[in-house]
Design an enzyme around this catalytic site. Structure first.
Site, PDB file in Angstrom:
ATOM      1  N   ASP A  57       0.842  -1.210   0.000  1.00  0.00           N
ATOM      2  CA  ASP A  57       0.000   0.000   0.000  1.00  0.00           C
ATOM      3  C   ASP A  57       0.871   1.251   0.000  1.00  0.00           C
ATOM      4  O   ASP A  57       1.887   1.295   0.692  1.00  0.00           O
ATOM      5  CB  ASP A  57      -0.869   0.020   1.276  1.00  0.00           C
ATOM      6  CG  ASP A  57      -1.841  -1.158   1.277  1.00  0.00           C
ATOM      7  OD1 ASP A  57      -2.262  -1.555   0.188  1.00  0.00           O
ATOM      8  OD2 ASP A  57      -2.138  -1.677   2.367  1.00  0.00           O
ATOM      9  N   ASP A 107      -0.648  -0.624  14.380  1.00  0.00           N
ATOM     10  CA  ASP A 107      -0.861   0.046  13.102  1.00  0.00           C
ATOM     11  C   ASP A 107      -0.796   1.537  13.411  1.00  0.00           C
ATOM     12  O   ASP A 107      -1.704   2.068  14.046  1.00  0.00           O
ATOM     13  CB  ASP A 107      -2.229  -0.341  12.518  1.00  0.00           C
ATOM     14  CG  ASP A 107      -2.499   0.382  11.187  1.00  0.00           C
ATOM     15  OD1 ASP A 107      -3.559   0.115  10.578  1.00  0.00           O
ATOM     16  OD2 ASP A 107      -1.674   1.215  10.772  1.00  0.00           O
ATOM     17  N   LEU A 109      -1.141   4.307  11.737  1.00  0.00           N
ATOM     18  CA  LEU A 109      -2.172   5.197  11.205  1.00  0.00           C
ATOM     19  C   LEU A 109      -3.113   4.394  10.316  1.00  0.00           C
ATOM     20  O   LEU A 109      -2.884   4.199   9.134  1.00  0.00           O
ATOM     21  CB  LEU A 109      -1.544   6.363  10.439  1.00  0.00           C
ATOM     22  CG  LEU A 109      -2.402   7.627  10.346  1.00  0.00           C
ATOM     23  CD1 LEU A 109      -2.860   8.096  11.732  1.00  0.00           C
ATOM     24  CD2 LEU A 109      -1.632   8.757   9.663  1.00  0.00           C
ATOM     25  N   GLU A 268      -4.522  -5.183  12.954  1.00  0.00           N
ATOM     26  CA  GLU A 268      -5.886  -4.628  12.947  1.00  0.00           C
ATOM     27  C   GLU A 268      -6.907  -5.619  13.497  1.00  0.00           C
ATOM     28  O   GLU A 268      -7.585  -5.366  14.487  1.00  0.00           O
ATOM     29  CB  GLU A 268      -6.252  -4.220  11.506  1.00  0.00           C
ATOM     30  CG  GLU A 268      -5.454  -3.022  11.025  1.00  0.00           C
ATOM     31  CD  GLU A 268      -5.429  -2.851   9.506  1.00  0.00           C
ATOM     32  OE1 GLU A 268      -5.666  -3.833   8.768  1.00  0.00           O
ATOM     33  OE2 GLU A 268      -5.165  -1.722   9.051  1.00  0.00           O
TER      34      GLU A 268
HETATM   35  P1  FBP Z   1      -4.567   0.829   5.888  1.00  0.00           P
HETATM   36  O1  FBP Z   1      -4.164   0.262   7.220  1.00  0.00           O
HETATM   37  O2  FBP Z   1      -3.479   0.752   4.859  1.00  0.00           O
HETATM   38  O3  FBP Z   1      -5.173   2.179   6.027  1.00  0.00           O
HETATM   39  O4  FBP Z   1      -5.699  -0.144   5.282  1.00  0.00           O
HETATM   40  C1  FBP Z   1      -6.644  -0.603   6.149  1.00  0.00           C
HETATM   41  C2  FBP Z   1      -7.920   0.121   5.838  1.00  0.00           C
HETATM   42  O5  FBP Z   1      -7.705   1.497   5.594  1.00  0.00           O
HETATM   43  C3  FBP Z   1      -8.901  -0.021   6.985  1.00  0.00           C
HETATM   44  O6  FBP Z   1      -8.701   0.916   7.990  1.00  0.00           O
HETATM   45  C4  FBP Z   1     -10.196   0.184   6.266  1.00  0.00           C
HETATM   46  O7  FBP Z   1     -11.278  -0.373   6.954  1.00  0.00           O
HETATM   47  C5  FBP Z   1      -9.927  -0.534   4.946  1.00  0.00           C
HETATM   48  O8  FBP Z   1      -8.515  -0.444   4.693  1.00  0.00           O
HETATM   49  C6  FBP Z   1     -10.653   0.098   3.806  1.00  0.00           C
HETATM   50  O9  FBP Z   1     -10.455  -0.819   2.717  1.00  0.00           O
HETATM   51  P2  FBP Z   1     -11.322  -0.587   1.380  1.00  0.00           P
HETATM   52  O10 FBP Z   1     -10.740   0.616   0.710  1.00  0.00           O
HETATM   53  O11 FBP Z   1     -11.139  -1.873   0.638  1.00  0.00           O
HETATM   54  O12 FBP Z   1     -12.731  -0.370   1.812  1.00  0.00           O
END
Ligand code: FBP
Length: 321
Positions: A57, A107, A109, A268
């Site tokens: 990511d 995590d 952020l 998470e």
């Molecule tokens: P990050 O930890 O890289 O932010 O990704 C996790 C996340 O942002 C979660 O917090 C959120 O619920 C999910 O991805 C959103 O995923 P999508 O864009 O597939 O809905």
């Protein structure tokens, strides 16, 4: 408001000095992350770093700042032997790697994609007691643990207010940042209503990747008069779930062989699943309890189906029938 207990007062009265010290350190550090996020739009730190994290990511520069701030605090603490971050490939050792009693996963952020639109974001952590013997350095065995091994977990959610939510195994406590910079108890702990509000929380834009039975289940919710709420920051969506009930899902991607889920098990799903279950909800990977899943690698990803007891039961009945 001044009469409500502060986090320090609560910890002193309810937690061992060592764990209270670690929770207090994490709370102070995450408030610092909140400050960086709050003033982020004014700082050069905004925008993307151009780098990617272990799961590929794009890392926002504030992700790096948050990761660095939490890592520094943990590295310098005598309470921490080792730690692992969503933004770092491997295990990180504290200065007290042979003596620190705790191992932290975090995590820094969560939901960073919401930063550019000033949406809610969060920092998530989980705490294990080390299993490697004191006198020897920590190892992966200290953090590749199921959620049933956690001794504490929590998150700070930066939204309309800043709230620090945590548990050391006996109920889920909520503290809100007051106008004096103090975290004060928001009253009774979180308990997931069952039945709760008829809210389903899922990214509908990914429906084409779900198993047909999952799509069919979500169709019954739409037809059943449920309302949709989806922040796109897992901790914020789970926070709402613990407050109001309903169901939150990030279902398996049936089209991608390599990555069945998107969310990280260790950083998470396990910490938030621990809190959800202590609040009376149910946390699964869509098939089995999430807290019983032992991570094989630091950055393992999983599908997630979290909710009020009755909602998850209905999901299981529908998708297994
Ligand atoms: P990050 O930890 O890289 O932010 O990704 C996790 C996340 O942002 C979660 O917090 C959120 O619920 C999910 O991805 C959103 O995923 P999508 O864009 O597939 O809905």
């Amino acid at each position: 408001m001044r009469t409500r207990p502060t986090l320090s007062e609560h910890l002193e009265a309810s937690t061992s000095p060592a764990l209270a010290g670690l929770i207090g350190l994490l709370a102070r550090t995450l408030l610092g992350v909140g400050e960086v996020v709050r003033t982020g739009p004014l700082a050069v730190a905004r925008g993307r770093s151009g780098e990617t994290n272990p799961t590929g990511d794009v890392i926002h520069r504030l992700d790096l700042v948050a990761h660095a701030d939490v890592s520094r605090a943990l590295r310098e603490s005598q309470l921490v032997g080792c730690f692992a971050s969503e933004e770092e490939e491997g295990l990180l050792h504290g200065a007290s790697t042979t003596t620190g009693p705790y191992c932290v996963v975090f995590d820094p952020l969560d939901g960073s994609n919401n930063l550019d639109s000033n949406g809610p974001v969060a920092s998530i952590f989980g705490v294990f007691e080390r299993v490697t013997p004191a006198g020897t350095p920590c190892s992966m065995a200290d953090v590749l643990r199921p959620g049933t091994d956690l001794v504490a977990a929590g998150y700070a959610v930066f939204s309309a207010s800043t709230q620090f939510v945590f548990s050391t195994g006996d109920g889920v406590e909520v503290f809100t940042l007051d106008d004096m910079g103090e975290l004060r108890s928001s009253g009774a702990g979180l308990e997931v209503p069952d039945p709760g509000r008829r809210i389903f929380s899922v990214n509908d834009g990914r429906a084409h990747t779900w198993a047909p039975r999952v799509r069919g289940y979500v169709d019954t919710l739409r037809e059943g008069g449920y309302t949709a709420r989806y922040v796109g920051t897992m901790a914020a969506d789970v926070h709402r779930l613990m407050r109001h009930g309903g169901i939150y899902m990030h279902p398996a991607n049936e089209m991608a062989r390599a990555r069945r889920g998107k969310l990280r098990l260790l950083f998470e799903a396990i910490p938030l699943g621990y809190l959800l279950e202590l609040a009376g909800g149910v946390a699964t990977d869509g098939e089995s309890p999430i807290l019983q899943v032992r991570p094989g690698t630091l950055h393992q990803q999983v599908p997630v189906v979290f909710g009020s007891t009755g909602e998850v039961a209905r999901f299981m009945d529908f998708t297994r029938s």
